[in-house]
Design a protein around this motif. Sequence first.
Motif, PDB file in Angstrom:
ATOM      1  N   PHE A   1      24.966 -47.645 -65.059  1.00  5.02           N
ATOM      2  CA  PHE A   1      25.118 -46.201 -64.896  1.00  5.02           C
ATOM      3  C   PHE A   1      24.169 -45.566 -63.886  1.00  5.02           C
ATOM      4  O   PHE A   1      24.199 -44.356 -63.694  1.00  5.02           O
ATOM      5  CB  PHE A   1      24.949 -45.515 -66.255  1.00  5.02           C
TER       6      PHE A   1
ATOM      7  N   ASN B   1      33.104 -44.481 -60.932  1.00  5.03           N
ATOM      8  CA  ASN B   1      33.261 -43.847 -62.244  1.00  5.03           C
ATOM      9  C   ASN B   1      34.542 -44.265 -62.948  1.00  5.03           C
ATOM     10  O   ASN B   1      34.567 -44.426 -64.170  1.00  5.03           O
ATOM     11  CB  ASN B   1      33.234 -42.324 -62.094  1.00  5.03           C
TER      12      ASN B   1
ATOM     13  N   LEU C   1      34.115 -47.680 -64.561  1.00  2.00           N
ATOM     14  CA  LEU C   1      33.324 -47.601 -65.785  1.00  2.00           C
ATOM     15  C   LEU C   1      34.104 -46.919 -66.905  1.00  2.00           C
ATOM     16  O   LEU C   1      34.046 -47.353 -68.060  1.00  2.00           O
ATOM     17  CB  LEU C   1      32.019 -46.858 -65.514  1.00  2.00           C
ATOM     18  N   ALA C   2      34.836 -45.869 -66.578  1.00  2.00           N
ATOM     19  CA  ALA C   2      35.618 -45.163 -67.598  1.00  2.00           C
ATOM     20  C   ALA C   2      36.671 -46.081 -68.209  1.00  2.00           C
ATOM     21  O   ALA C   2      36.850 -46.122 -69.437  1.00  2.00           O
ATOM     22  CB  ALA C   2      36.280 -43.928 -66.995  1.00  2.00           C
TER      23      ALA C   2
ATOM     24  N   ILE D   1      31.246 -40.660 -68.354  1.00  2.00           N
ATOM     25  CA  ILE D   1      30.492 -41.543 -67.460  1.00  2.00           C
ATOM     26  C   ILE D   1      29.524 -40.728 -66.608  1.00  2.00           C
ATOM     27  O   ILE D   1      28.352 -41.100 -66.445  1.00  2.00           O
ATOM     28  CB  ILE D   1      31.444 -42.352 -66.561  1.00  2.00           C
TER      29      ILE D   1
END
Length: 204
Positions: free
Chosen positions: A173, A179, A182-183, A193
């Motif tokens: 992070f 993003n 990661l989401a 995120i």
Amino acid sequence: MASKFFFLLISSFAIMKMATAGDPNILSDFIVPPNVTVDGNFFTFTGMRSLVGAGPPTAGLKVLKASLAEFPALNGQSVSIAVLEFPAGTTNPPHTHPRSAELLFLVDGTLQVGFVDTTNKLFTQTLQTGDTFVFPKGLVHFQYNVDPKAPALAISAFGSANAGLVSIPNTLFNTSIDNNVLALSFKTDVATIQHLKAGLAPKS
């Protein structure tokens, strides 16, 4: 047929060499950087003297290291140490050391520790003063001083002069991973995120 065998043999050896994470063997007693005088001072690290007589830290985990970066005499010796000071209620977040196992000795206080193996099994323990715990090489692990009032002090030994540190929160992070990636990976949304990234951003 013979040439194919030797190609496979050499390829396998190369793969094994790439997969080996640790310090290389040296062909001398020790390694001296250029333009450095070798005497007793070269083999002495004084960076831990600040601990003597000092009170416990009051804001966050404090780590003092004697690794290759701080102590050049360790080059080629496959050892290093760190002193970890935990104020009450603080944690050393999940992380890995890719080049070494970690042997932690609890000098003072209590400490909850744990690691996750490659089958995603969690091993935890609450250490008391005088206890020792081993974190296997490369596995994700953590330490947590759950006591709301008393600090804890630990010494960690490593089988590498440069064990390396991969912080899981920061790696995920506090870097430039997209993003959306990661989401999707954490089955959440981009706003969550972004909130996590904001919390880990370096303070100005």
